[in-house]
Structures are given as C-alpha cells and as structure tokens.
Design an enzyme around this catalytic site. Structure first.
Site, short mmCIF file in Angstrom:
data_model
loop_
_atom_site.label_atom_id
_atom_site.label_comp_id
_atom_site.label_asym_id
_atom_site.label_seq_id
_atom_site.Cartn_x
_atom_site.Cartn_y
_atom_site.Cartn_z
N GLN A 15 6.64 26.05 -30.82
CA GLN A 15 7.80 25.43 -31.45
C GLN A 15 7.49 24.06 -32.05
OE1 GLN A 15 10.35 26.55 -27.81
NE2 GLN A 15 11.80 26.64 -29.49
N ARG A 75 7.48 18.06 -20.08
CA ARG A 75 7.11 19.48 -19.91
C ARG A 75 6.64 20.01 -21.26
NH1 ARG A 75 10.88 24.63 -19.70
NH2 ARG A 75 9.24 26.17 -19.36
N HIS A 103 4.77 30.33 -22.96
CA HIS A 103 6.14 30.10 -23.44
C HIS A 103 6.32 30.97 -24.70
CE1 HIS A 103 9.63 27.08 -23.34
NE2 HIS A 103 9.93 27.93 -24.30
N ASN A 120 7.64 31.24 -18.94
CA ASN A 120 8.96 30.74 -19.28
C ASN A 120 9.90 31.90 -19.59
OD1 ASN A 120 10.78 28.44 -20.12
ND2 ASN A 120 10.80 29.69 -21.98
N GLU A 121 11.02 31.93 -18.91
CA GLU A 121 12.12 32.85 -19.21
C GLU A 121 11.70 34.31 -19.42
OE1 GLU A 121 14.63 31.38 -22.34
OE2 GLU A 121 15.19 29.63 -21.18
N ASN A 171 16.38 27.25 -16.18
CA ASN A 171 16.83 26.82 -17.51
C ASN A 171 18.28 27.25 -17.66
OD1 ASN A 171 14.11 26.29 -17.85
ND2 ASN A 171 13.77 27.81 -19.45
N TYR A 178 21.77 26.95 -20.11
CA TYR A 178 22.39 26.52 -21.37
C TYR A 178 23.88 26.78 -21.43
CZ TYR A 178 17.85 25.57 -23.43
OH TYR A 178 16.62 25.03 -23.69
N GLU A 183 15.09 23.21 -18.32
CA GLU A 183 15.63 23.12 -19.69
C GLU A 183 17.14 23.06 -19.62
OE1 GLU A 183 14.50 26.14 -22.58
OE2 GLU A 183 12.45 26.13 -21.81
N TRP A 193 16.15 19.82 -23.11
CA TRP A 193 15.56 20.59 -24.21
C TRP A 193 16.21 20.07 -25.48
CZ3 TRP A 193 11.45 23.67 -24.66
CH2 TRP A 193 11.26 24.24 -25.94
N GLU A 198 13.16 26.80 -33.76
CA GLU A 198 14.04 27.45 -32.78
C GLU A 198 13.97 28.98 -32.96
OE1 GLU A 198 15.40 26.75 -30.01
OE2 GLU A 198 16.67 28.51 -29.88
N TRP A 199 12.79 29.52 -32.75
CA TRP A 199 12.55 30.96 -32.75
C TRP A 199 13.19 31.64 -33.96
CZ3 TRP A 199 8.50 30.85 -30.04
CH2 TRP A 199 8.40 30.10 -28.89
C1 PNW Z 1 15.07 28.94 -24.41
N1 PNW Z 1 19.59 33.25 -26.22
O1 PNW Z 1 15.16 30.15 -25.11
C2 PNW Z 1 13.62 28.64 -24.57
O2 PNW Z 1 12.92 28.41 -23.40
C3 PNW Z 1 13.32 27.61 -25.62
O3 PNW Z 1 12.07 27.91 -26.15
C4 PNW Z 1 14.43 27.59 -26.66
O4 PNW Z 1 14.14 26.79 -27.75
C5 PNW Z 1 15.68 27.15 -25.96
O5 PNW Z 1 15.99 28.02 -24.87
C6 PNW Z 1 16.91 27.05 -26.85
O6 PNW Z 1 17.20 28.30 -27.39
C7 PNW Z 1 16.30 30.84 -25.36
O7 PNW Z 1 19.64 33.86 -27.32
C8 PNW Z 1 16.35 31.55 -26.52
O8 PNW Z 1 20.53 33.35 -25.40
C9 PNW Z 1 17.43 32.36 -26.82
C10 PNW Z 1 18.47 32.43 -25.93
C11 PNW Z 1 18.44 31.69 -24.74
C12 PNW Z 1 17.35 30.89 -24.46
#
Ligand code: PNW
Length: 495
Positions: free
Chosen positions: A23, A80, A125, A169-170, A309, A311, A376, A420, A427-428
């Site tokens: 990233q 991190r 990751h 990671n995740e 992590n 969110y 995160e 984060w 962002e993917w």
């Molecule tokens: C995490 N979703 O990923 C990752 O660990 C990070 O690399 C990323 O940038 C960050 O959260 C914010 O997105 C996610 O679609 C990616 O629910 C997608 C999802 C959740 C977490």
C-alpha cells in the site's frame, strides 16, 4: 463531546500507526523485487478503481526518510509495517534471497530504533509472491511450509531488533475477498469452497511460524508473535436474530480465534453447520471445512498477544433459509448497517466507536486475558481532499474514549492502539480514491508530499498519546463544536 480520559491509559501503552508494504512502498520492480499477486491483479486492468496500481504508491521504498519524519512528528512510540515477501524472497522461497530487499528493511528497522520507535512487523499483509500463487497460493497445502521458511528467515535476519511480530494480517478478509468474492487479489471467485481451504492453510502457516519462533528464536530473541484478526462488532437486528448473530460471530472472529485461543479447532457449531449443509448440497463429509492434522503442530496457543483490527459494526439478520452454496449461505446470517451509524468515506465503514469497546470486552470474556493490541482502526475520506478533517478528529476522540473505558471500566488488558494509517495510501480495490492517512499524500505530484491533516495538529487524541509516551506536557487548542479553548495535558495526570 468531551476529551479523551488519558488517565485510563497505562504509561507503557503503545501509541502507533500502521501501514502495509504494497500500500505504501511502490518500487514494484526495483532492485530485484519479485512480483506479488497485487502487481498482477492491478496490471490486469478492470480490477481496481481507476486502474490504479501500487507501482509507485507513496514511494516509501525511496522516500523512507519522509515516512520516518512523519512518525517522529507524531511522537509515535510504535510503528507497524509489513515486509513485502517478494522484495526479500523474489520467488517466495529461500532459494533466492534479494540482498537489496533485506538492506531496505534493515535500514527501516535501524532508523526506527535509533529514533526510539518500536517496530511491529507483519510478515504477510495480502501481497503473496506471484510465484507462489502460480503454485496454488493459499489453496495449496505446501504453502504452510514455504511460509514457515520465510518467517524463519525474517526472525533470523531481523529478530535481534524486532520483538513484536504479526504473521498474517486479516486471514478473514484475504480468504473472503480473495477466494470467495474475488474482489481482492488473487481474484478467485469460488463460493463456499476455496475460502475455507485458504483460511485453513493460513492457520497452518501461522501455527508453523509461531512454533518455529517458539523453538528456535524465542530463547535468544525473547519477542512475541501473533496474527492480526479483523472483526466487526455484531448485534442482533431484532430479538429474532440472536442465533443468527452468534453464527455471524462464529464465522468471522471465532473462525480464526477459536483454533488459536480456545480449542485448536473451528467452532463446533460452525463445523456442524458446514457439514450438514455439505451433505444437503451433495458434497462429501469433511470436504469443505478441512480438519487440522494430528501430525502437524496445533494452532492452539500460537499467539503471545491478541491483535485485533476493528473498523465497523453490523446489525445481523437471520438468513437461515438461504440454500445457496456460499460462505454467507453457510453462515445463515447477513450483516446490515444501522442507519444511525454515519458512513465515513468508504461504503462499508459505518462509524460505531462503542462497537470497539464491546468487541474488546467480548475478546476478554470469550478468549483470553492475554494482552490485546488494536493493530488497526481508522477513518477514511473519499472524494475531494479535506485537509480540515473535523470528522476524522471527532472519530479518533470518540474511539479513544471507548478504548479508555474498555481499560478502566471493563478491565480489558489493552496494550496498544495503532491508527490505520500513517499515510494516505493504495486502498486495495479502491485505489487512491479512499484516504485513511493521518498524513495526506499528494499523489498528483512526483514528490508525493506528506502533509499532516489539520485535525491531527489540534486535537486531544493526539496529545493523549504524546503525553502518555513522552511524559512531556502538551499545550493544544481544542475545538469543541464551534468553541475553541486551550488545555494543558500533563504527565502527572497519567495512571
Ligand atoms: C484492512 N472490507 O483491510 C487492511 O488490513 C488494510 O490493509 C486496509 O487498508 C484497511 O483495513 C482499510 O480498509 C480491509 O471490505 C479491507 O470490509 C477491506 C475490508 C475490511 C478491511
């Protein structure tokens, strides 16, 4: 709104920010780096917003000193970062080592330590070496041994200085989005099948790496190893949805946490649900959710701390009538967003800071009293850049208040908090369209200038960690709605 109660946080609390190699680093083909699945996925086109790629990203590979300045400016105690597997092992195996890649991470680690910042390193990751994907990626059983060799190489090479490790990671997000929905690399859409195989091999790989550390490196290095599990907080939508909510939790956090922290196997009811549905759908028993072999090291007990992590949160609706072959079908539950939770930037991120406090308590009550790091948590922007990011600031204050309550009122042993992300970054599948940074990065210019978002300058949540970590008093302006006042936080106020 009130300020964060800094007395809730212990003196040695880790105040950090997080990033991930693909990233931020860029330099995708520099100095002998091998391609990863995200290079392939982005270069295919049509996969990522605006066909953005991580080819350059924040160019942290060449601009590491700029990142370090950002870290220093925030007075972070911890940082991190992740290692790009294919930067140091271009084909994923220890048959070929790329000295320039090793040199890069040595430089990063050494300069963090020289600046008094503790590194926490994630080994994987999301950016699997493409060469390993060509052999089946996480669906291939051999990958667990390949990961163990890679992890051991990193422990041997960096472990004299790095004491906090995250293997994966995740796994949930990577298995779901990479192998079930196909919207993340490697882009496999194989509902109800590959997701469990990929998740299983991730757990096997993690367990092997932890055991390798425990046996060969812990005695001389004395570090700690875990894996970072993401989880939403989940609550029933109506009283009728209580059982569905339990299933939702089992299929999210418990899927990975139960084998590591509870029983060495998947949750019993997750297993029986998948088994029953497999038979109904005409699959052989045991063919979809794999079993852990007695001949391999068990995943049980393979985490020295809990890394979570968080969110967002979901209200859960029963979906037990769903008969389709898919992960959601197996789960028999669906998460929806409560309309009272504001969406911040990216569509899936409904803001509910109370959910973090509830999740922390759930982890403590369900799993373990081992220390918990929030590895995160963050808030995103989409659309026009807002350097005056008042909402993000409010988010961090509210969130840290909840973490403080989890510690002081619920007795949860929280050891650290990593925002984060340090920087706006790739962002993917949303490319650069979604910004999670504490620092804005100007992707429109080749200098990729980093600028601290306005709110981070002013607000109490940042002073919380500065005061806590440095022991220095911090003067700052506080915006409370429309009023501004000045406060002084002193180290004497700390617990
Ligand atoms: C995490 N979703 O990923 C990752 O660990 C990070 O690399 C990323 O940038 C960050 O959260 C914010 O997105 C996610 O679609 C990616 O629910 C997608 C999802 C959740 C977490």
């Amino acid at each position: 709104m009130s300020a964060v109660d800094i007395t809730a946080f212990p003196k040695d609390f880790a105040w950090g920010a997080a990033t991930a190699a693909y990233q931020i680093e860029g330099g995708w083909n520099m100095d002998g780096r091998g391609p990863s699945i995200w290079d392939t996925f982005c270069h295919e086109g049509g996969r990522v917003f605006g066909d953005h790629t991580g080819d350059v990203a924040c160019n942290s590979y060449q601009l590491w000193e700029e990142d370090l300045k950002c870290i220093q400016q925030l007075d972070l105690s911890h940082y991190r970062l992740s290692v790009s597997w294919s930067r140091i092992l271009p084909d994923g195996t220890t048959n070929h080592i790329n000295p320039k890649g090793v040199e890069y991470y040595n430089k990063v680690i050494d300069s963090l330590i020289a600046s008094g910042v503790t590194p926490m390193i994630t080994l994987w990751h999301m950016d699997l070496p493409q060469a390993l994907q060509d052999c089946g990626g996480w669906c291939s059983a051999e990958i667990a041994d390949t990961f163990e060799s890679y992890a051991s190489f990193c422990f041997k090479t960096f472990g004299d200085r790095v004491k906090l490790w995250i293997t994966l990671n995740e796994p949930y997000v990577c298995a779901m989005l990479g192998y079930e929905d196909g919207i993340f690399a490697p882009g496999i859409k194989d509902p109800g099948l590959s997701v469990y195989v990929a998740g299983h091999n991730m757990l096997r790989a993690h367990a092997k790496a932890w055991h390798a550390y425990n046996t060969h490196f812990r005695p001389s290095q004395g570090g700690q190893v875990s894996l970072a599990l993401n989880s939403d907080w989940a609550e029933p939508l109506t009283a009728k949805d209580a059982a569905a909510t339990e299933r939702y939790k089992e299929f999210t956090l418990d899927w990975f946490a139960c084998p590591v922290f509870c029983t060495g196997d998947y949750p019993e009811s997750m297993r029986s649900r998948i088994e029953n549905r497999s038979l109904e759908l005409g699959y052989k028993q045991g063919s979809r959710l794999p079993h852990f072999s007695k001949d391999e090291p068990s995943p049980l007990g393979t985490a020295d701390f809990f890394a979570v992590n968080y969110y967002t949160s979901r209200k859960v609706k029963d979906l037990s009538e769903n008969t389709e072959l898919s992960f959601v079908g197996d789960q028999g539950a669906e998460g929806v967003i409560d309309p009272s939770w504001p969406i911040c930037g990216v569509h899936w991120l409904a803001v509910y800071p109370e959910g973090l406090r509830k999740l922390l308590k759930y982890i403590k009550d369900t799993y373990t009293s081992v220390p918990i790091y929030i590895t995160e948590n963050g808030f995103s922007q989409m659309g026009p850049v807002q350097i005056e990011d008042v909402d993000r600031s409010q988010f961090y204050e509210d969130t840290l208040q909840q973490v403080g309550k989890a510690i002081s009122q619920d007795g949860v042993n929280v050891k650290g908090y990593f925002a984060w992300s340090l920087l706006d970054n790739f962002e993917w599948n949303d490319g650069f369209n979604v910004r999670f940074g504490l620092f804005h990065v100007d992707f429109s210019s080749s200098e990729l200038k980093r600028t601290l978002y306005r709110s981070v300058h002013q607000r109490t949540w940042r002073a919380t960690w500065q005061t806590s970590h440095t022991g220095k008093a911090v003067h700052l302006k506080v915006c409370t709605g429309k009023r501004q006042s000045s406060i002084r936080l002193t180290p004497g106020a700390l617990g």
